[in-house]
Write an enzyme that holds these catalytic residues in place. Structure first.
Site, mmCIF file in Angstrom:
data_model
loop_
_atom_site.group_PDB
_atom_site.id
_atom_site.type_symbol
_atom_site.label_atom_id
_atom_site.label_comp_id
_atom_site.label_asym_id
_atom_site.label_seq_id
_atom_site.Cartn_x
_atom_site.Cartn_y
_atom_site.Cartn_z
ATOM 1 N N TRP A 132 -4.345 -0.181 3.905
ATOM 2 C CA TRP A 132 -3.516 0.806 4.941
ATOM 3 C C TRP A 132 -3.226 -0.048 6.155
ATOM 4 O O TRP A 132 -4.225 -0.902 6.450
ATOM 5 C CB TRP A 132 -4.581 1.788 5.314
ATOM 6 C CG TRP A 132 -3.601 2.721 6.058
ATOM 7 C CD1 TRP A 132 -3.135 4.043 5.601
ATOM 8 C CD2 TRP A 132 -3.671 2.965 7.632
ATOM 9 N NE1 TRP A 132 -2.639 4.732 6.638
ATOM 10 C CE2 TRP A 132 -2.984 4.185 7.836
ATOM 11 C CE3 TRP A 132 -4.176 2.320 8.629
ATOM 12 C CZ2 TRP A 132 -2.671 4.368 9.100
ATOM 13 C CZ3 TRP A 132 -3.619 2.424 9.781
ATOM 14 C CH2 TRP A 132 -3.192 3.731 10.167
ATOM 15 N N ARG A 184 0.742 16.322 13.631
ATOM 16 C CA ARG A 184 1.642 15.569 12.648
ATOM 17 C C ARG A 184 2.150 16.241 11.538
ATOM 18 O O ARG A 184 1.645 17.093 11.159
ATOM 19 C CB ARG A 184 0.647 14.257 12.329
ATOM 20 C CG ARG A 184 -0.624 14.556 11.835
ATOM 21 C CD ARG A 184 -1.251 13.325 11.227
ATOM 22 N NE ARG A 184 -2.773 13.447 10.919
ATOM 23 C CZ ARG A 184 -3.758 13.324 11.766
ATOM 24 N NH1 ARG A 184 -3.444 13.288 13.045
ATOM 25 N NH2 ARG A 184 -5.044 13.608 11.178
ATOM 26 N N ASP A 201 0.555 8.919 1.244
ATOM 27 C CA ASP A 201 1.198 10.450 1.334
ATOM 28 C C ASP A 201 2.663 10.279 0.614
ATOM 29 O O ASP A 201 3.578 9.527 1.170
ATOM 30 C CB ASP A 201 1.098 11.194 2.569
ATOM 31 C CG ASP A 201 -0.268 11.217 3.313
ATOM 32 O OD1 ASP A 201 -1.003 10.888 2.474
ATOM 33 O OD2 ASP A 201 -0.240 11.664 4.248
ATOM 34 N N TRP A 250 0.843 -1.138 -0.008
ATOM 35 C CA TRP A 250 -0.052 0.011 -0.080
ATOM 36 C C TRP A 250 0.773 1.098 0.088
ATOM 37 O O TRP A 250 1.916 1.320 0.691
ATOM 38 C CB TRP A 250 -0.800 0.002 1.469
ATOM 39 C CG TRP A 250 -1.562 1.314 1.683
ATOM 40 C CD1 TRP A 250 -1.038 2.346 2.139
ATOM 41 C CD2 TRP A 250 -2.684 1.750 1.224
ATOM 42 N NE1 TRP A 250 -1.821 3.349 2.304
ATOM 43 C CE2 TRP A 250 -2.980 3.131 1.598
ATOM 44 C CE3 TRP A 250 -4.033 1.016 0.492
ATOM 45 C CZ2 TRP A 250 -4.359 3.379 1.390
ATOM 46 C CZ3 TRP A 250 -5.277 1.650 0.159
ATOM 47 C CH2 TRP A 250 -5.147 2.926 0.566
#
Length: 465
Positions: free
Chosen positions: A52, A152, A28, A25
């Site tokens: 994910w 984050r 970003d 997978w």
């Protein structure tokens, strides 16, 4: 009926010239940087399944931004500072080492994925391939007191003699914002305050992911991917958005002035988490995840999921960001397939799996571009309304979810299509507007329809490695 359901099981969706995982997978882009003669692209990666999972950092590098070398996983979770995930971040070169700054993800209860905390960490490499985590992690242990747990995606850069980080964050009042930190040595950080904050959650979001901050033409750009923006009739149609603010900025006081409204960067169904790097020649190069969280990833049957958009050159004009395919894309042209004059009914090309189609039309009345598969099922339709200067994109897999973009009036129209197995990227007016789309069908053909005479020309190239 969903026309892409009836597909040939032998068709592969894996791209020819886009960055995508061989297996596992991808989401970003992270750590875009030039180091020791190579462009490096890291990315959120789960190597074990095409879905994910606990995030790693995948890694590819290239000499020319188009031919990419697969490298070993750069970062994996499991240390005390990142036990449940190595989330997004960025990269910087310091003292001939490549440093990565990233978010460590931690669950209070692994059975409840909504309860977590996050910190910021460093890793480094001398060769740009093998990385060690910094022994004194974390470098930022947690968010300020007026924050929620969303904290984050650090973007690091150097300005004058200091290092800076901008971080995505959410206030306790549920406003998205970007926090600025600074450091004299890159290891000890102080919070300088809020660089920018959502002024209205409905139109600017309640959490800003993946922030990026840079200047072009003396204009400061805050790029981010807000969550929580409400859909409007003709914009902000994705689950989450990616866009930017343009304004003035004072480094000393950490004050943004004359900031624009939040502007959408790409109008397609499949674009998120954009990040940039400064190339050695001064270009600002952008990558983004060419997918969206609510999408159906039909490539999972092949053992992989997710891909990047083309690398794009960012140009600022009149407070608007243009995205253009990098010039290196010309080196992928393997064969001239077709060229000629445009008339209504012209088939620009058939059975395209990896191709570039470009055409220019002198000031025109309305027209429609059709993208069919090789069974003549309509996959995408792009309609231009000359009275409104509006393009409308319809997608067979997104019923009642058309996308729109309004362009400036001009004496001509220029469109560039980049097709690659299961994606098409449409650049309008040299990047004034862009649609990024995934599709799942056999090779495409492109034709143009109009109820009047068209004055224009087109050219089609096969693309390959």
């Amino acid at each position: 009926m969903n026309k892409t359901k009836d597909i040939d099981e032998k068709v592969s969706y894996h791209p020819e010239y886009h960055i995508a995982p061989v297996k596992g997978w991808m989401n970003d882009p992270n750590g875009l940087v030039f180091f020791k003669g190579y462009y490096h692209v890291f990315f959120q990666y789960y190597p074990h399944k095409p879905e994910w999972g606990p995030m790693h950092w995948g890694h590819k590098r290239s000499k020319d931004l188009i031919h990419w070398e697969e490298l070993p996983v750069a970062l994996a979770p499991g240390n005390v500072e990142d036990e449940d995930g190595v989330f997004s971040g960025s990269a910087i070169v310091k003292d001939e080492k490549l440093w990565l700054v990233y978010t460590g993800h931690h669950y209070y209860d692994k059975k409840d994925k909504n309860k977590f905390w996050q910190n910021q960490n460093l890793a480094y490499s001398e060769d740009g391939i093998s990385f060690r985590k910094y022994e004194y992690n974390p470098i930022i242990s947690g968010p300020p007191m007026d924050s929620t747990h969303h904290f984050r995606d650090p973007k690091i850069w150097r300005h004058d003699d200091k290092f800076y980080i901008v971080l995505g964050n959410q206030t306790q009042n549920l406003n998205g914002r970007a926090l600025r930190y600074s450091s004299d040595d890159m290891f000890h950080w102080r919070l300088d305050g809020t660089l920018a904050q959502s002024r209205c959650t409905k139109i600017e979001g309640n959490m800003w992911e993946c922030p990026d901050f840079f200047a072009i033409n003396n204009k400061f750009i805050l790029l981010c991917s807000p969550m929580g923006i409400e859909n409007q009739e003709h914009k902000f149609k994705n689950l989450f958005q990616t866009g930017y603010f343009v304004g003035k900025y004072n480094y000393k006081n950490n004050v943004c002035r004359d900031s624009s409204d939040f502007l959408e960067l790409d109008s397609g169904h499949d674009f998120y988490a954009a990040q940039t790097m400064l190339a050695p020649d001064g270009r600002r190069i952008l990558f983004a995840w060419a997918s969206m969280w609510e999408s159906e990833f039909k490539e999972q049957r092949e053992g992989w999921a997710g891909m990047m958009c083309l690398p794009r050159n960012l140009i600022e004009k009149n407070n608007h960001l243009y995205m253009q395919p990098i010039s290196e894309m010309n080196n992928l042209r393997t064969k001239l397939l077709n060229r000629g004059k445009l008339v209504s009914g012209t088939i620009l090309s058939r059975n395209l799996s990896a191709a570039e189609v470009s055409f220019t039309i002198k000031k025109s009345l309305s027209f429609t571009i059709i993208l069919n598969d090789n069974r003549q099922h309509r996959i995408l339709t792009l309609h231009y309304n000359n009275e409104k200067n509006v393009f409308t994109l319809s997608h067979v897999d997104h019923k009642d979810d058309d996308r729109y973009v309004k362009i400036n009036s001009s004496d001509y129209l220029k469109l560039d299509f980049f097709i690659d197995k299961s994606s098409v990227e449409i650049f309008i007016q040299n990047g004034e507007a862009v649609f990024t789309e995934r599709y799942y069908a056999s090779p495409l053909g492109i034709s143009i329809l109009a109820n009047h005479k068209i004055n224009g020309e087109f050219v089609t190239y096969a693309l390959g490695m």
